[in-house]
Design an enzyme around this catalytic site. Structure first.
Site, PDB file in Angstrom:
ATOM      1  N   LYS A 121      34.895  98.379  20.993  1.00 29.75           N
ATOM      2  CA  LYS A 121      36.314  98.631  21.254  1.00 29.75           C
ATOM      3  C   LYS A 121      36.925  98.994  19.911  1.00 29.75           C
ATOM      4  O   LYS A 121      37.005  98.175  19.007  1.00 29.75           O
ATOM      5  CB  LYS A 121      36.988  97.388  21.836  1.00 29.75           C
ATOM      6  CG  LYS A 121      38.499  97.545  22.022  1.00 29.75           C
ATOM      7  CD  LYS A 121      39.139  96.241  22.489  1.00 29.75           C
ATOM      8  CE  LYS A 121      40.658  96.370  22.566  1.00 29.75           C
ATOM      9  NZ  LYS A 121      41.304  95.096  22.962  1.00 29.75           N
ATOM     10  N   ILE A 168      39.859  99.999  26.579  1.00 25.37           N
ATOM     11  CA  ILE A 168      40.112  98.578  26.833  1.00 25.37           C
ATOM     12  C   ILE A 168      41.616  98.432  26.704  1.00 25.37           C
ATOM     13  O   ILE A 168      42.173  98.547  25.623  1.00 25.37           O
ATOM     14  CB  ILE A 168      39.359  97.668  25.847  1.00 25.37           C
ATOM     15  CG1 ILE A 168      37.871  98.021  25.840  1.00 25.37           C
ATOM     16  CG2 ILE A 168      39.586  96.209  26.229  1.00 25.37           C
ATOM     17  CD1 ILE A 168      37.167  97.893  27.171  1.00 25.37           C
ATOM     18  N   THR A 188      42.714  89.445  22.374  1.00 24.34           N
ATOM     19  CA  THR A 188      43.992  89.369  21.680  1.00 24.34           C
ATOM     20  C   THR A 188      45.152  89.249  22.666  1.00 24.34           C
ATOM     21  O   THR A 188      46.053  88.423  22.507  1.00 24.34           O
ATOM     22  CB  THR A 188      44.210  90.616  20.807  1.00 24.34           C
ATOM     23  OG1 THR A 188      43.101  90.768  19.926  1.00 24.34           O
ATOM     24  CG2 THR A 188      45.481  90.512  19.999  1.00 24.34           C
ATOM     25  N   THR A 189      45.123  90.088  23.719  1.00 25.39           N
ATOM     26  CA  THR A 189      46.187  90.101  24.713  1.00 25.39           C
ATOM     27  C   THR A 189      46.249  88.782  25.474  1.00 25.39           C
ATOM     28  O   THR A 189      47.307  88.400  25.981  1.00 25.39           O
ATOM     29  CB  THR A 189      46.001  91.282  25.676  1.00 25.39           C
ATOM     30  OG1 THR A 189      45.862  92.481  24.906  1.00 25.39           O
ATOM     31  CG2 THR A 189      47.174  91.441  26.623  1.00 25.39           C
ATOM     32  N   TYR A 200      41.183  87.137   8.993  1.00 25.67           N
ATOM     33  CA  TYR A 200      41.755  86.262   7.968  1.00 25.67           C
ATOM     34  C   TYR A 200      40.853  86.077   6.751  1.00 25.67           C
ATOM     35  O   TYR A 200      41.306  86.197   5.626  1.00 25.67           O
ATOM     36  CB  TYR A 200      42.168  84.888   8.540  1.00 25.67           C
ATOM     37  CG  TYR A 200      42.941  84.065   7.524  1.00 25.67           C
ATOM     38  CD1 TYR A 200      44.257  84.380   7.227  1.00 25.67           C
ATOM     39  CD2 TYR A 200      42.342  83.018   6.833  1.00 25.67           C
ATOM     40  CE1 TYR A 200      44.968  83.662   6.265  1.00 25.67           C
ATOM     41  CE2 TYR A 200      43.033  82.288   5.877  1.00 25.67           C
ATOM     42  CZ  TYR A 200      44.344  82.615   5.592  1.00 25.67           C
ATOM     43  OH  TYR A 200      45.037  81.915   4.638  1.00 25.67           O
ATOM     44  N   TYR A 232      34.502  94.582  18.484  1.00 27.64           N
ATOM     45  CA  TYR A 232      35.942  94.848  18.577  1.00 27.64           C
ATOM     46  C   TYR A 232      36.486  95.001  17.163  1.00 27.64           C
ATOM     47  O   TYR A 232      36.550  94.038  16.408  1.00 27.64           O
ATOM     48  CB  TYR A 232      36.608  93.680  19.325  1.00 27.64           C
ATOM     49  CG  TYR A 232      38.110  93.716  19.466  1.00 27.64           C
ATOM     50  CD1 TYR A 232      38.860  94.880  19.299  1.00 27.64           C
ATOM     51  CD2 TYR A 232      38.795  92.546  19.812  1.00 27.64           C
ATOM     52  CE1 TYR A 232      40.237  94.878  19.443  1.00 27.64           C
ATOM     53  CE2 TYR A 232      40.162  92.535  19.966  1.00 27.64           C
ATOM     54  CZ  TYR A 232      40.885  93.699  19.786  1.00 27.64           C
ATOM     55  OH  TYR A 232      42.250  93.701  19.930  1.00 27.64           O
ATOM     56  N   ARG A 257      44.957  93.642  12.729  1.00 27.74           N
ATOM     57  CA  ARG A 257      45.031  92.193  12.894  1.00 27.74           C
ATOM     58  C   ARG A 257      44.006  91.462  12.036  1.00 27.74           C
ATOM     59  O   ARG A 257      44.277  90.368  11.534  1.00 27.74           O
ATOM     60  CB  ARG A 257      44.824  91.816  14.371  1.00 27.74           C
ATOM     61  CG  ARG A 257      45.997  92.179  15.264  1.00 27.74           C
ATOM     62  CD  ARG A 257      45.721  91.741  16.695  1.00 27.74           C
ATOM     63  NE  ARG A 257      46.830  92.089  17.591  1.00 27.74           N
ATOM     64  CZ  ARG A 257      47.856  91.306  17.859  1.00 27.74           C
ATOM     65  NH1 ARG A 257      47.936  90.113  17.308  1.00 27.74           N
ATOM     66  NH2 ARG A 257      48.797  91.686  18.694  1.00 27.74           N
TER      67      ARG A 257
END
Length: 297
Positions: free
Chosen positions: A162, A204, A45-46, A108, A134, A139
């Protein structure tokens, strides 16, 4: 999967034309290895993974693996909301020499728990690489429940999660329900110490871009039994952790890296670079953190 105490979810450096800047990526990787990063997560994501196309991800995996050169594990973020695409990218990461993969909960399309299990199980059987799940309901719009993680942990190469649900209850349930070889990492910097206290394995991190050494000292203090100093370090780091998420990730951490003289370029639309009016507030937090660095010595 030996990720160490701190895995850094690396930002993706861009040129000011908006392309991946590989020279800046090399400099960033060297900075991270020198300041406490035990493992590198690429295209998470980052790293603005939703804006990276398939070829860009593959190129970034290849470059990071070459630059790291086995000094620390490189974990490739190959998860998407498309099972077939995730398998394709996973196979590429494997061929390129990644040490493991990270698979985000499908976002989504909002699968139910059965769909989540099916998605991850299908990917897992297509690779022998160790897998870190994850979970990020903020999100993905769906929470991967503790029972689902426990069920998936029985697949031999699913070895870590994570957890960015923010729920210590959920993380406790996962720790209790999985074998000792299964690793639970906080997906939130601010929960690093609390997760350790319930039996988790580390974090993380985003903040490790700018405070990796200090975070390592906090974790080491806690694990050596110096809990009072670990708690003081946590409280000193906490305002910085919060400031790093004061605007859409990774805008603040790229701003902070620039303050340190580490150029990672801008961000891709729909994100907007810079903190605007929030810059002064971030600067105050940063200055206070630097004033209190003696806490970590």
């Amino acid at each position: 999967m030996e990720l160490g105490q701190i895995g850094t979810a690396m930002v993706t450096p861009f040129s000011y034309a908006g392309d991946i800047d590989f020279d800046l990526t090399e400099k960033l990787i060297e900075h991270l290895i020198a300041t406490g990063t035990d493992s590198l997560i690429v295209c998470g994501t980052t790293g603005e993974s939703p804006t990276l196309n398939h070829q860009e991800k593959s190129d970034l995996f290849k470059y990071a693996i070459e630059i790291v050169n086995k000094r620390i594990p490189v974990i490739a973020g190959t998860g998407t909301f498309n099972t077939a695409e995730s398998i394709k990218l996973t196979k590429q990461a494997d061929e390129l020499g990644a040490d493991g993969i990270m698979l985000v909960t499908p976002y989504y399309n909002k699968p139910d728990q059965k769909g989540i299990v099916t998605h991850f199980a299908h990917i897992a059987k297509e690779t022998e690489l160790p897998i870190m799940l994850y979970n990020i309901p903020g999100r993905a719009a769906v929470n991967m429940e503790a029972g689902t993680v426990i069920e998936l942990s029985k697949i031999k190469n699913i070895r870590a999660v994570k957890e960015a649900s923010g729920s210590l209850d959920q993380m406790s349930e996962i720790i209790s329900g999985t074998d000792n070889g299964f690793k639970v990492y906080s997906g939130d910097d601010a929960l690093t110490l609390p997760v350790l206290s319930i039996g988790g394995d580390g974090v993380i991190s985003v903040a490790s871009h700018i405070a990796g050494s200090e975070m390592q000292r906090m974790i080491t203090a806690y694990r050596s039994g110096d809990t009072a100093n670990a708690a003081l370090m946590h409280r000193t780091l906490l305002p910085l952790f919060n400031a790093v998420f004061s605007a859409p990730n990774p805008v603040p951490v790229k701003y902070a890296l620039a303050k340190m003289g580490i150029d990672t370029g801008g961000v891709r639309m729909p994100l907007v670079a810079g903190l605007g009016e929030g810059a002064s507030a971030f600067d105050k937090v940063w200055d206070k953190f630097k004033e209190n660095e003696h806490v970590f010595h």
